[in-house]
Design a protein around this motif. Structure first.
Motif, PDB file in Angstrom:
ATOM      1  N   LYS A 137     -59.722 -17.858-116.234  1.00 14.91           N
ATOM      2  CA  LYS A 137     -60.114 -18.173-117.621  1.00 14.91           C
ATOM      3  C   LYS A 137     -61.607 -17.918-117.756  1.00 14.91           C
ATOM      4  O   LYS A 137     -62.389 -18.322-116.907  1.00 14.91           O
ATOM      5  N   ARG A 138     -62.006 -17.216-118.832  1.00 16.51           N
ATOM      6  CA  ARG A 138     -63.440 -16.927-118.976  1.00 16.51           C
ATOM      7  C   ARG A 138     -64.222 -18.240-119.057  1.00 16.51           C
ATOM      8  O   ARG A 138     -63.765 -19.193-119.682  1.00 16.51           O
ATOM      9  N   HIS A 139     -65.386 -18.262-118.443  1.00 18.40           N
ATOM     10  CA  HIS A 139     -66.095 -19.531-118.298  1.00 18.40           C
ATOM     11  C   HIS A 139     -67.600 -19.323-118.210  1.00 18.40           C
ATOM     12  O   HIS A 139     -68.067 -18.225-117.924  1.00 18.40           O
ATOM     13  N   ILE A 140     -68.330 -20.406-118.469  1.00 19.47           N
ATOM     14  CA  ILE A 140     -69.782 -20.404-118.277  1.00 19.47           C
ATOM     15  C   ILE A 140     -70.099 -21.460-117.222  1.00 19.47           C
ATOM     16  O   ILE A 140     -69.697 -22.614-117.360  1.00 19.47           O
ATOM     17  N   HIS A 141     -70.787 -21.034-116.152  1.00 19.43           N
ATOM     18  CA  HIS A 141     -71.342 -21.994-115.199  1.00 19.43           C
ATOM     19  C   HIS A 141     -72.658 -22.462-115.797  1.00 19.43           C
ATOM     20  O   HIS A 141     -73.491 -21.629-116.182  1.00 19.43           O
ATOM     21  N   MET A 142     -72.867 -23.757-115.883  1.00 20.71           N
ATOM     22  CA  MET A 142     -74.122 -24.253-116.480  1.00 20.71           C
ATOM     23  C   MET A 142     -74.733 -25.364-115.666  1.00 20.71           C
ATOM     24  O   MET A 142     -74.024 -26.234-115.143  1.00 20.71           O
ATOM     25  N   THR A 143     -76.052 -25.323-115.597  1.00 20.79           N
ATOM     26  CA  THR A 143     -76.772 -26.457-115.008  1.00 20.79           C
ATOM     27  C   THR A 143     -76.753 -27.583-116.049  1.00 20.79           C
ATOM     28  O   THR A 143     -76.600 -27.316-117.247  1.00 20.79           O
ATOM     29  N   PRO A 144     -76.898 -28.835-115.607  1.00 23.21           N
ATOM     30  CA  PRO A 144     -76.944 -29.944-116.576  1.00 23.21           C
ATOM     31  C   PRO A 144     -78.060 -29.753-117.606  1.00 23.21           C
ATOM     32  O   PRO A 144     -77.876 -30.096-118.782  1.00 23.21           O
ATOM     33  N   GLU A 145     -79.186 -29.176-117.210  1.00 19.89           N
ATOM     34  CA  GLU A 145     -80.312 -28.953-118.140  1.00 19.89           C
ATOM     35  C   GLU A 145     -79.899 -27.991-119.256  1.00 19.89           C
ATOM     36  O   GLU A 145     -80.151 -28.238-120.433  1.00 19.89           O
ATOM     37  N   HIS A 146     -79.271 -26.871-118.869  1.00 16.71           N
ATOM     38  CA  HIS A 146     -78.848 -25.903-119.883  1.00 16.71           C
ATOM     39  C   HIS A 146     -77.729 -26.462-120.770  1.00 16.71           C
ATOM     40  O   HIS A 146     -77.672 -26.153-121.952  1.00 16.71           O
ATOM     41  N   ALA A 147     -76.851 -27.279-120.172  1.00 13.80           N
ATOM     42  CA  ALA A 147     -75.774 -27.889-120.963  1.00 13.80           C
ATOM     43  C   ALA A 147     -76.368 -28.793-122.032  1.00 13.80           C
ATOM     44  O   ALA A 147     -75.931 -28.774-123.191  1.00 13.80           O
ATOM     45  N   GLN A 148     -77.393 -29.532-121.653  1.00 11.35           N
ATOM     46  CA  GLN A 148     -78.049 -30.437-122.601  1.00 11.35           C
ATOM     47  C   GLN A 148     -78.702 -29.642-123.734  1.00 11.35           C
ATOM     48  O   GLN A 148     -78.553 -29.976-124.905  1.00 11.35           O
ATOM     49  N   LYS A 149     -79.403 -28.563-123.368  1.00 11.24           N
ATOM     50  CA  LYS A 149     -80.053 -27.716-124.381  1.00 11.24           C
ATOM     51  C   LYS A 149     -79.031 -27.120-125.340  1.00 11.24           C
ATOM     52  O   LYS A 149     -79.280 -26.969-126.532  1.00 11.24           O
ATOM     53  N   ASN A 150     -77.861 -26.737-124.796  1.00 14.96           N
ATOM     54  CA  ASN A 150     -76.817 -26.129-125.622  1.00 14.96           C
ATOM     55  C   ASN A 150     -75.920 -27.159-126.290  1.00 14.96           C
ATOM     56  O   ASN A 150     -74.982 -26.795-127.003  1.00 14.96           O
ATOM     57  N   LYS A 151     -76.188 -28.443-125.994  1.00 16.51           N
ATOM     58  CA  LYS A 151     -75.401 -29.554-126.553  1.00 16.51           C
ATOM     59  C   LYS A 151     -73.906 -29.407-126.241  1.00 16.51           C
ATOM     60  O   LYS A 151     -73.038 -29.540-127.113  1.00 16.51           O
ATOM     61  N   VAL A 152     -73.599 -29.069-124.989  1.00 10.38           N
ATOM     62  CA  VAL A 152     -72.202 -28.980-124.550  1.00 10.38           C
ATOM     63  C   VAL A 152     -71.996 -29.828-123.297  1.00 10.38           C
ATOM     64  O   VAL A 152     -72.958 -30.165-122.610  1.00 10.38           O
ATOM     65  N   THR A 153     -70.736 -30.157-123.019  1.00  8.42           N
ATOM     66  CA  THR A 153     -70.422 -30.960-121.844  1.00  8.42           C
ATOM     67  C   THR A 153     -69.365 -30.255-120.994  1.00  8.42           C
ATOM     68  O   THR A 153     -68.711 -29.317-121.455  1.00  8.42           O
ATOM     69  N   ASN A 154     -69.209 -30.722-119.762  1.00  7.88           N
ATOM     70  CA  ASN A 154     -68.259 -30.130-118.828  1.00  7.88           C
ATOM     71  C   ASN A 154     -66.848 -30.119-119.416  1.00  7.88           C
ATOM     72  O   ASN A 154     -66.377 -31.124-119.921  1.00  7.88           O
ATOM     73  N   SER A 178     -72.495 -28.233-113.574  1.00  5.87           N
ATOM     74  CA  SER A 178     -72.759 -28.838-112.264  1.00  5.87           C
ATOM     75  C   SER A 178     -74.187 -28.523-111.837  1.00  5.87           C
ATOM     76  O   SER A 178     -74.689 -27.421-112.095  1.00  5.87           O
ATOM     77  N   PRO A 179     -74.838 -29.481-111.174  1.00 12.00           N
ATOM     78  CA  PRO A 179     -76.183 -29.197-110.645  1.00 12.00           C
ATOM     79  C   PRO A 179     -76.143 -28.123-109.556  1.00 12.00           C
ATOM     80  O   PRO A 179     -77.175 -27.552-109.207  1.00 12.00           O
ATOM     81  N   LYS A 180     -74.928 -27.827-109.042  1.00 10.15           N
ATOM     82  CA  LYS A 180     -74.785 -26.799-107.991  1.00 10.15           C
ATOM     83  C   LYS A 180     -74.707 -25.396-108.588  1.00 10.15           C
ATOM     84  O   LYS A 180     -74.716 -24.407-107.852  1.00 10.15           O
TER      85      LYS A 180
END
Ligand SMILES: [Zn+2]
Length: 207
Positions: A137-154, A178-180
């Motif tokens: 499934k197409r996906h975006i790996h995101m750091t918690p910092e970028h998720a916060q900036k983009n206002k999205v959650t896991n 994930s921070p990883k």
């Protein structure tokens, strides 16, 4: 008709979204192997050889290649990605499933419950996987910092506009936080060709 305020807000929202853009990478067909299958295919205790780091920290391309076989077709020299996993998994495009002759579902990596199996071969060594063939499934790996900036959650499903020669909006993209992780979007070759993906092509969340 929109008020001027609404138009201004929309423009600001789009500029902000674009400023949080990320690189989009295409994943070719590949295999993740568990310990048991490495033992079967390469020999007891064999260690896979790292040749290239991937964008996601700790993930790498192995020197070893493998054959993936279905009732209708065979792929040789398929890339193995390390490190080894708890369960073997084969990720192919939808076009590949037609060539193999196996109807694999679109799944998130790791969610192989109830998926079809496929045959893996290294020379005369054969492992007949009971399950694990998926179209990722197409996906975006995101750091918690970028998720916060983009206002999205896991686990959130978003729409992503991918820029480039055949600019395209992808729906049903899952965000994984994930921070990883390093922040990158992953699509397969069918999807990459659909949007004319080139090196350094970027995308951004629009919804
Ligand atoms: Zn990925």
């Amino acid at each position: 008709m929109d008020s001027l305020n609404e138009i201004v807000e929309e423009v600001v929202r789009r500029v902000q979204a674009q400023s949080h853009s990320f690189e989009v990478e295409a994943s070719g067909r590949h295999v993740h192997l568990c310990r048991k299958d490495i033992d079967i295919l390469f020999g007891e205790g064999y260690q896979l050889t790292k040749v290239k780091e991937l964008s996601q920290p700790g993930q790498f391309v192995c020197k070893e290649r493998i054959t993936v076989a279905g009732p209708k077709g065979v792929f040789q020299n398929v890339v193995i990605l390390g490190p080894e996993r708890a369960e073997s998994q084969v990720e192919v495009s939808m076009t590949d499933t037609r060539i193999l002759g196996i109807n694999a579902p679109v799944r998130e990596s790791g969610k192989t419950e109830g998926t079809p199996g496929v045959v893996l071969m290294n020379g005369a060594s054969v492992s007949n996987l009971k399950q694990g063939l998926i179209v990722a499934k197409r996906h975006i790996h995101m750091t918690p910092e970028h998720a916060q900036k983009n206002k999205v959650t896991n686990g959130q499903i978003v729409q992503v506009k991918v820029e480039g020669t055949r600019s395209l909006i992808f729906d049903d993209v899952v965000v994984r936080v994930s921070p990883k992780f390093a922040t990158y979007m992953h699509i397969d070759y069918d999807e990459a060709n659909a949007c004319g993906l080139g090196k350094g092509t970027r995308g951004y969340i629009i919804l």
